[in-house]
Write an enzyme that holds these catalytic residues in place. Structure first.
Site, PDB file in Angstrom:
ATOM      1  N   ASP A   1       0.934  -1.386   0.033  1.00 30.04           N
ATOM      2  CA  ASP A   1      -0.366  -0.124   0.141  1.00 30.04           C
ATOM      3  C   ASP A   1       0.882   1.425  -0.175  1.00 30.04           C
ATOM      4  OD1 ASP A   1      -2.250  -1.615   0.223  1.00 30.04           O
ATOM      5  OD2 ASP A   1      -2.261  -1.761   2.316  1.00 30.04           O
ATOM      6  N   GLU A   2       2.052   1.276  -0.625  1.00 34.59           N
ATOM      7  CA  GLU A   2       2.871   2.677  -0.801  1.00 34.59           C
ATOM      8  C   GLU A   2       2.272   3.626  -1.588  1.00 34.59           C
ATOM      9  OE1 GLU A   2       3.847  -0.767  -1.089  1.00 34.59           O
ATOM     10  OE2 GLU A   2       5.420  -1.434   0.375  1.00 34.59           O
TER      11      GLU A   2
ATOM     12  N   LYS B   1       1.931   2.140  -5.181  1.00 29.80           N
ATOM     13  CA  LYS B   1       2.419   1.654  -6.402  1.00 29.80           C
ATOM     14  C   LYS B   1       1.451   1.941  -7.374  1.00 29.80           C
ATOM     15  CE  LYS B   1       2.172  -2.421  -4.338  1.00 29.80           C
ATOM     16  NZ  LYS B   1       2.023  -2.103  -2.935  1.00 29.80           N
TER      17      LYS B   1
ATOM     18  N   LYS C   1      -0.789   4.299  -8.277  1.00 27.59           N
ATOM     19  CA  LYS C   1      -0.913   5.471  -8.682  1.00 27.59           C
ATOM     20  C   LYS C   1       0.556   5.644  -9.487  1.00 27.59           C
ATOM     21  CE  LYS C   1       0.285  10.188  -7.515  1.00 27.59           C
ATOM     22  NZ  LYS C   1       0.001  11.415  -6.819  1.00 27.59           N
TER      23      LYS C   1
ATOM     24  N   ASN D   1      -5.339 -10.347  -3.751  1.00 26.18           N
ATOM     25  CA  ASN D   1      -4.762  -9.753  -2.366  1.00 26.18           C
ATOM     26  C   ASN D   1      -4.479  -8.256  -2.337  1.00 26.18           C
ATOM     27  OD1 ASN D   1      -2.487 -10.461  -3.691  1.00 26.18           O
ATOM     28  ND2 ASN D   1      -1.278 -11.405  -1.850  1.00 26.18           N
TER      29      ASN D   1
ATOM     30  N   GLY E   1      -4.575  -4.164  -3.690  1.00 27.15           N
ATOM     31  CA  GLY E   1      -5.445  -3.380  -3.962  1.00 27.15           C
ATOM     32  C   GLY E   1      -4.602  -2.274  -4.688  1.00 27.15           C
ATOM     33  N   HIS E   2      -4.741  -1.674  -5.527  1.00 30.00           N
ATOM     34  CA  HIS E   2      -3.946  -0.565  -6.240  1.00 30.00           C
ATOM     35  C   HIS E   2      -4.944   0.534  -6.752  1.00 30.00           C
ATOM     36  CE1 HIS E   2      -0.283  -3.403  -7.305  1.00 30.00           C
ATOM     37  NE2 HIS E   2      -0.754  -3.391  -5.827  1.00 30.00           N
TER      38      HIS E   2
ATOM     39  N   ARG F   1       2.615 -28.858  -7.240  1.00 31.54           N
ATOM     40  CA  ARG F   1       2.318 -29.283  -8.645  1.00 31.54           C
ATOM     41  C   ARG F   1       0.998 -29.745  -8.851  1.00 31.54           C
ATOM     42  NH1 ARG F   1       8.075 -32.525  -8.082  1.00 31.54           N
ATOM     43  NH2 ARG F   1       7.049 -32.734  -6.246  1.00 31.54           N
TER      44      ARG F   1
ATOM     45  N   GLN G   1       2.083  -6.119  -3.158  1.00 39.27           N
ATOM     46  CA  GLN G   1       2.618  -6.169  -1.568  1.00 39.27           C
ATOM     47  C   GLN G   1       3.731  -5.413  -1.616  1.00 39.27           C
ATOM     48  OE1 GLN G   1       1.584  -9.598  -3.411  1.00 39.27           O
ATOM     49  NE2 GLN G   1      -0.469  -8.541  -2.765  1.00 39.27           N
TER      50      GLN G   1
ATOM     51  N   ALA H   1      -7.457  -1.019   0.641  1.00 39.50           N
ATOM     52  CA  ALA H   1      -8.125  -0.954  -0.818  1.00 39.50           C
ATOM     53  C   ALA H   1      -8.931  -2.393  -0.960  1.00 39.50           C
ATOM     54  CB  ALA H   1      -7.221  -0.668  -1.851  1.00 39.50           C
TER      55      ALA H   1
ATOM     56  N   THR I   1      -9.672  -4.969   1.607  1.00 40.70           N
ATOM     57  CA  THR I   1     -10.525  -5.579   2.664  1.00 40.70           C
ATOM     58  C   THR I   1     -11.223  -4.405   3.509  1.00 40.70           C
ATOM     59  OG1 THR I   1      -8.517  -5.561   4.200  1.00 40.70           O
ATOM     60  CG2 THR I   1      -8.956  -7.433   2.914  1.00 40.70           C
ATOM     61  N   GLY I   2     -10.788  -3.001   3.462  1.00 44.63           N
ATOM     62  CA  GLY I   2     -11.507  -2.079   4.321  1.00 44.63           C
ATOM     63  C   GLY I   2     -10.891  -1.957   5.534  1.00 44.63           C
TER      64      GLY I   2
ATOM     65  N   SER J   1       5.293  12.223  -4.429  1.00 50.76           N
ATOM     66  CA  SER J   1       3.867  12.353  -4.598  1.00 50.76           C
ATOM     67  C   SER J   1       3.279  12.964  -3.498  1.00 50.76           C
ATOM     68  CB  SER J   1       3.600  10.881  -4.766  1.00 50.76           C
ATOM     69  OG  SER J   1       1.808  10.950  -4.791  1.00 50.76           O
TER      70      SER J   1
HETATM   71  P1  GDP Z   1      -0.588   0.406  -3.524  1.00 49.55           P
HETATM   72  O1  GDP Z   1      -1.176  -0.820  -3.133  1.00 49.55           O
HETATM   73  O2  GDP Z   1       0.795   0.544  -3.168  1.00 49.55           O
HETATM   74  O3  GDP Z   1      -1.102   0.640  -5.100  1.00 49.55           O
HETATM   75  O4  GDP Z   1      -1.524   1.474  -2.865  1.00 49.55           O
HETATM   76  P2  GDP Z   1      -3.081   1.631  -2.219  1.00 49.55           P
HETATM   77  O5  GDP Z   1      -3.906   2.287  -3.156  1.00 49.55           O
HETATM   78  O6  GDP Z   1      -3.467   0.376  -1.690  1.00 49.55           O
HETATM   79  O7  GDP Z   1      -2.953   2.838  -0.966  1.00 49.55           O
HETATM   80  C1  GDP Z   1      -2.491   4.124  -1.357  1.00 49.55           C
HETATM   81  C2  GDP Z   1      -3.326   4.977  -0.985  1.00 49.55           C
HETATM   82  O8  GDP Z   1      -2.828   6.153  -0.912  1.00 49.55           O
HETATM   83  C3  GDP Z   1      -4.523   5.135  -2.026  1.00 49.55           C
HETATM   84  O9  GDP Z   1      -5.672   5.640  -1.421  1.00 49.55           O
HETATM   85  C4  GDP Z   1      -4.015   6.211  -2.951  1.00 49.55           C
HETATM   86  O10 GDP Z   1      -5.050   6.987  -3.432  1.00 49.55           O
HETATM   87  C5  GDP Z   1      -3.315   7.050  -1.830  1.00 49.55           C
HETATM   88  N1  GDP Z   1      -2.184   7.934  -2.480  1.00 49.55           N
HETATM   89  C6  GDP Z   1      -1.251   7.757  -3.144  1.00 49.55           C
HETATM   90  N2  GDP Z   1      -0.240   8.657  -3.322  1.00 49.55           N
HETATM   91  C7  GDP Z   1      -0.739   9.569  -2.269  1.00 49.55           C
HETATM   92  C8  GDP Z   1      -0.102  10.798  -1.810  1.00 49.55           C
HETATM   93  O11 GDP Z   1       1.127  11.096  -2.405  1.00 49.55           O
HETATM   94  N3  GDP Z   1      -0.873  11.560  -1.089  1.00 49.55           N
HETATM   95  C9  GDP Z   1      -1.706  11.006  -0.441  1.00 49.55           C
HETATM   96  N4  GDP Z   1      -2.666  11.834   0.424  1.00 49.55           N
HETATM   97  N5  GDP Z   1      -2.404   9.710  -0.933  1.00 49.55           N
HETATM   98  C10 GDP Z   1      -1.827   9.162  -1.870  1.00 49.55           C
HETATM   99  P1  IMO Z   2      -0.885  -4.202  -2.293  1.00 48.00           P
HETATM  100  O1  IMO Z   2      -0.412  -4.737  -3.411  1.00 48.00           O
HETATM  101  C1  IMO Z   2      -0.832  -4.692   2.229  1.00 48.00           C
HETATM  102  C2  IMO Z   2      -1.002  -8.711   3.787  1.00 48.00           C
HETATM  103  C3  IMO Z   2      -2.284  -8.996   4.457  1.00 48.00           C
HETATM  104  C4  IMO Z   2      -1.545 -10.190   5.373  1.00 48.00           C
HETATM  105  C5  IMO Z   2      -0.418 -10.683   4.372  1.00 48.00           C
HETATM  106  C6  IMO Z   2      -0.887 -12.144   3.962  1.00 48.00           C
HETATM  107  O2  IMO Z   2      -2.180  -3.540  -2.451  1.00 48.00           O
HETATM  108  O3  IMO Z   2       0.088  -3.481  -1.704  1.00 48.00           O
HETATM  109  P2  IMO Z   2      -2.435 -12.902   1.721  1.00 48.00           P
HETATM  110  O4  IMO Z   2      -3.630 -12.326   1.494  1.00 48.00           O
HETATM  111  O5  IMO Z   2      -1.324 -12.565   1.033  1.00 48.00           O
HETATM  112  O6  IMO Z   2      -2.426 -13.989   2.376  1.00 48.00           O
HETATM  113  O7  IMO Z   2      -2.061 -11.968   3.141  1.00 48.00           O
HETATM  114  O8  IMO Z   2      -0.190  -9.699   3.698  1.00 48.00           O
HETATM  115  N1  IMO Z   2      -1.180  -8.302   2.314  1.00 48.00           N
HETATM  116  C7  IMO Z   2      -1.318  -6.811   2.315  1.00 48.00           C
HETATM  117  N2  IMO Z   2      -1.003  -5.976   2.689  1.00 48.00           N
HETATM  118  N3  IMO Z   2      -0.877  -4.554   0.750  1.00 48.00           N
HETATM  119  C8  IMO Z   2      -1.187  -5.694   0.016  1.00 48.00           C
HETATM  120  O9  IMO Z   2      -1.172  -5.464  -1.261  1.00 48.00           O
HETATM  121  C9  IMO Z   2      -1.371  -6.819   0.674  1.00 48.00           C
HETATM  122  N4  IMO Z   2      -1.442  -8.185   0.052  1.00 48.00           N
HETATM  123  C10 IMO Z   2      -1.166  -8.936   1.129  1.00 48.00           C
HETATM  124  O10 IMO Z   2      -2.717  -8.318   5.141  1.00 48.00           O
HETATM  125  O11 IMO Z   2      -1.114  -9.409   6.461  1.00 48.00           O
HETATM  126 MG    MG Z   3      -2.784  -1.738  -1.828  1.00 50.30          MG
END
Ligand code: GDP
Ligand code: IMO
Ligand code: MG
Length: 430
Positions: free
Chosen positions: A14-15, A17, A19, A39, A41-42, A144, A231, A306, A308-309, A419
């Protein structure tokens, strides 16, 4: 001959990526996912609309670019179909520019059931999985016994499906799992299976390919390919905080096996890091904040999963973890996201080392899950300024630039861009 550039997460996912991939897509011809599955959520945001992608690469909104789901990815056909339909509602027809590897493995409804059964059996030691069936499906791949996308086209598919499902039901029985009360999206396993089987038709509408040949051919033609990670490095199956990890290789090495490209064909490696840290699910998180500051990061950063909420755990940036991720991935450029979340903070802390049993270290210990880790924090003055409307890196407040410079110094890697909002337009390149 060109090389594959890589973009991946340096923390616990959730860094941001999705975006950044969307922002960089105009520079590339092909965007390819190499591991993970639903798993992930981008999130992408442009023209005031938010889009969340799970299996489909984040270059999909650029019609002229090819998106590839590589062999290392797991596909859950019903989730995939929902994603395709959601895109269609936004006038984005993915059948036009999305290719899928025939070698990508399938997540069956019974894999999702097993994920729940395994977590249930672990009790307090549960991982906090997204319950999308990731662990059980990768387990079958390694054992396998998995089913792949290409198998869907074979005459004996249903037979093999039933056989595998049967094995899964036996395992669930052994685990004493209560199948009667198990639901996926409020459906029983049988009801969900019906939907799942029907969704295979959607999968068949896509171009199913041997993506390793496609990607290598693109490189030979000098086309630019970007590999999109899911991830983060600290969730990697080998180097993450095992067993609190996901089941795939989330690092640069995973690009080679997940797309079929040789190590010598890896180009730039772009690592994404938030200006602080989050983690969703269980497992060690040395810089986690349990106070109002942690609560502020969660609320101001909208830190809710993104997929699981779930509320994400929040803390200060962790340099030992970041340095580890840079080392494992061979990161050439860092992108920093979300500093804007801390616009009102008086002070921002950076964990520059760990203290473990009275000793200071920069390394991630083997005993990460069990030893007490005291983060060594250095304070940086906040910038106390709204970043809205800033369009050039040099116009960012000095205190933010100093914080970024400190990050560069501690990691030894240059920061390429920052960003400052969820929107596509707000990425400031240095
Ligand atoms: P990903 O899984 O690495 O693609 O990241 P996620 O989408 O799960 O979570 C990143 C969250 O931060 C999303 O809600 C984006 O819309 C938001 N986001 C991304 N870049 C920025 C930023 O520079 N500032 C803010 N405030 N939000 C951002
Ligand atoms: P993105 O691509 C954040 C975490 C889960 C759990 C562990 C194992 O959006 O960054 P899994 O469903 O793979 O068995 O879960 O990894 N996890 C994530 N945490 N962002 C993700 O993906 C994740 N995908 C899995 O919360 O701790
Ligand atoms: Mg994510």
């Amino acid at each position: 001959m060109s090389k594959v550039d890589v973009l991946l997460g340096l923390q616990w996912g959730d860094e941001g990526k999705g975006k950044i991939v969307d922002v960089l897509t105009p520079e590339y011809d092909v965007i390819a996912r190499f591991q993970g599955g639903p798993n992930a959520g981008h999130t992408l945001e442009f023209n005031g609309i938010k889009h969340v992608l799970h299996i489909i690469p984040s270059g999909i909104f650029h019609e002229s670019k090819i998106n590839v789901i590589g062999n290392g990815v797991l596909i859950e056909p019903n989730i995939f179909q929902q994603e395709v339909n959601a895109l269609m509602e936004k006038n984005c027809d993915a059948t036009k520019n999305l290719y899928i590897s025939k070698k990508a493995h399938l997540i069956l409804p019974s894999h999702r059931m097993l994920d729940a059964a395994n977590e249930h059996a672990k009790g307090n030691a549960k991982i906090g999985s997204t319950l999308k069936g990731i662990g059980p499906a990768y387990t079958d791949k390694i054992a396998r016994s998995g089913l792949r996308v290409g198998d869907v086209l074979e005459a004996d598919f249903r037979e093999r499906y039933e056989l595998l499902k049967c094995q899964h039901l036996q395992t669930a029985h052994t685990l004493k799992f209560d199948l009667d009360s198990f639901r996926i999206d409020n459906m029983t396993l049988d009801q969900y299976e019906e939907k799942w089987l029907a969704s295979l038709e959607t999968l068949k509408k896509f171009k199913l390919i041997n993506s390793e040949y496609f990607i290598n051919q693109c490189l030979e033609e000098g086309k630019k390919v970007l590999a999109e990670g899911a991830q983060g490095s600290m969730l990697d199956i080998d180097f993450g905080s095992y067993p609190f990890v996901t089941s795939s290789s989330t690092i640069t090495a995973g690009v080679c096996s997940g797309l079929g490209v040789a190590p010598s064909k890896i180009g730039r490696v772009m690592g994404i890091s938030k200006a602080y840290c989050t983690r969703v699910g269980a497992g060690p998180f040395p810089t986690e904040l349990f106070d109002t500051t942690g609560e502020r990061l969660c609320q101001l950063g909208h830190e809710f999963g993104a997929t699981t909420g779930r509320a994400r755990r929040c803390g200060w940036i962790d340099i030992p973890a970041l340095r580890y991720a840079c080392m494992l991935n061979g990161v050439t450029d860092i992108f920093v996201t979300k500093p804007d979340v801390m616009n009102d903070f008086d002070e921002i802390m950076m964990c520059t080392a760990y203290e473990i049993e009275g000793k200071c270290t920069n390394e991630i210990p083997f005993e990460y899950n069990t030893v007490e880790i005291k983060p060594q924090l250095t304070a940086y003055p906040g910038w106390k300024q709204d970043l809205t409307g800033i369009t050039e890196y040099n116009k960012l407040p000095e205190n933010l630039r100093n914080y970024i410079a400190a990050l560069e110094e501690h990691t030894g890697v240059r920061v390429h861009a920052v960003s400052i909002s969820p929107d596509r337009k707000d990425v400031l390149f240095k």
